[in-house]
Design a protein around this motif. Sequence first.
Motif, mmCIF file in Angstrom:
data_model
loop_
_atom_site.group_PDB
_atom_site.id
_atom_site.type_symbol
_atom_site.label_atom_id
_atom_site.label_comp_id
_atom_site.label_asym_id
_atom_site.label_seq_id
_atom_site.Cartn_x
_atom_site.Cartn_y
_atom_site.Cartn_z
ATOM 1 N N LEU A 1 0.844 -1.310 -0.068
ATOM 2 C CA LEU A 1 -0.012 0.080 0.047
ATOM 3 C C LEU A 1 0.874 1.227 -0.143
ATOM 4 O O LEU A 1 0.728 1.963 -0.769
ATOM 5 N N CYS A 2 1.993 1.284 0.740
ATOM 6 C CA CYS A 2 2.785 2.359 0.638
ATOM 7 C C CYS A 2 3.620 2.695 -0.495
ATOM 8 O O CYS A 2 3.554 3.772 -1.137
ATOM 9 N N ILE A 3 3.927 1.368 -1.269
ATOM 10 C CA ILE A 3 4.522 1.501 -2.768
ATOM 11 C C ILE A 3 3.503 2.251 -3.664
ATOM 12 O O ILE A 3 3.657 2.694 -4.605
ATOM 13 N N HIS A 4 2.105 1.517 -3.437
ATOM 14 C CA HIS A 4 1.221 2.080 -4.329
ATOM 15 C C HIS A 4 0.788 3.643 -4.073
ATOM 16 O O HIS A 4 1.047 4.352 -5.162
ATOM 17 N N ALA A 5 0.916 3.983 -2.914
ATOM 18 C CA ALA A 5 0.936 5.519 -2.767
ATOM 19 C C ALA A 5 2.208 6.216 -3.253
ATOM 20 O O ALA A 5 1.926 7.528 -3.671
ATOM 21 N N ALA A 6 3.065 5.788 -3.093
ATOM 22 C CA ALA A 6 4.445 6.772 -3.102
ATOM 23 C C ALA A 6 5.024 6.405 -4.758
ATOM 24 O O ALA A 6 5.689 7.193 -5.073
ATOM 25 N N GLY A 7 4.805 5.429 -5.167
ATOM 26 C CA GLY A 7 5.210 4.951 -6.643
ATOM 27 C C GLY A 7 6.639 4.511 -6.010
ATOM 28 O O GLY A 7 6.655 3.519 -5.256
ATOM 29 N N GLU A 8 7.911 4.905 -6.946
ATOM 30 C CA GLU A 8 9.120 4.205 -6.463
ATOM 31 C C GLU A 8 9.663 4.893 -5.119
ATOM 32 O O GLU A 8 9.535 5.867 -4.803
ATOM 33 N N ILE A 9 10.283 4.113 -4.425
ATOM 34 C CA ILE A 9 10.489 4.396 -3.000
ATOM 35 C C ILE A 9 11.650 3.412 -2.431
ATOM 36 O O ILE A 9 11.562 2.496 -2.765
ATOM 37 N N CYS A 10 12.416 3.986 -1.848
ATOM 38 C CA CYS A 10 13.679 3.313 -1.475
ATOM 39 C C CYS A 10 13.572 2.609 0.170
ATOM 40 O O CYS A 10 12.243 2.922 0.663
ATOM 41 N N VAL A 11 14.140 1.721 0.452
ATOM 42 C CA VAL A 11 13.904 0.658 1.569
ATOM 43 C C VAL A 11 13.680 1.631 2.900
ATOM 44 O O VAL A 11 12.843 1.495 3.486
ATOM 45 N N VAL B 1 18.587 1.651 -4.098
ATOM 46 C CA VAL B 1 17.426 0.790 -4.885
ATOM 47 C C VAL B 1 15.834 1.165 -4.203
ATOM 48 O O VAL B 1 15.579 1.358 -3.309
ATOM 49 N N ARG B 2 15.429 1.525 -5.554
ATOM 50 C CA ARG B 2 14.027 1.993 -5.530
ATOM 51 C C ARG B 2 12.914 0.894 -5.709
ATOM 52 O O ARG B 2 13.380 0.111 -6.920
ATOM 53 N N TYR B 3 12.042 0.598 -5.005
ATOM 54 C CA TYR B 3 10.969 -0.414 -5.208
ATOM 55 C C TYR B 3 9.635 0.360 -5.969
ATOM 56 O O TYR B 3 9.359 1.285 -5.716
ATOM 57 N N ARG B 4 9.143 -0.387 -6.789
ATOM 58 C CA ARG B 4 7.942 -0.191 -7.455
ATOM 59 C C ARG B 4 7.170 -1.333 -7.657
ATOM 60 O O ARG B 4 7.477 -2.383 -7.465
ATOM 61 N N LEU B 5 5.625 -1.178 -7.767
ATOM 62 C CA LEU B 5 4.714 -2.355 -8.113
ATOM 63 C C LEU B 5 5.023 -2.820 -9.446
ATOM 64 O O LEU B 5 5.123 -1.950 -10.397
ATOM 65 N N ALA B 6 4.975 -3.995 -9.609
ATOM 66 C CA ALA B 6 5.127 -4.919 -10.919
ATOM 67 C C ALA B 6 4.525 -5.592 -11.235
ATOM 68 O O ALA B 6 4.182 -5.981 -12.580
#
Length: 132
Positions: free
Chosen positions: A63-73, A109-114
Amino acid sequence: MHLTEPPDGTPDDAARLEQRHRALDEDHRVCDAIAALPDGAVMHAWVTRFALLADPTRLTLLLCIHAAGEICVSDLAVAAGLKDTTTSQALRLLRAQGLVATRRAGRVVRYRLADETVHALLHEVVAEPARL
């Protein structure tokens, strides 16, 4: 009496015919239900997705990634209220299952929904929380 034979007009015949029609309707529903089931591999993939979403830590991160887009750990850990190590472990599992992807920018390293299906599901959860 066969199923195709007309009733003789007695109340018992009419009742039996009605029962047969209901049974055929139920058989049709059973066949429709069976036909709607995916094969074993697809079912397993959906079970895995839902199991990943059922964990509060992983769902919070998604949910955090969904809201933020790309985000680091580290930023994600702060947003989710988790330790960096807990966040990294959960992200490792989400990445292994293809729900998130990474992009490296130097040391960050940035994470995003895949997974587009999970992305759409999260969008629905955020947009309509009262429906749940």
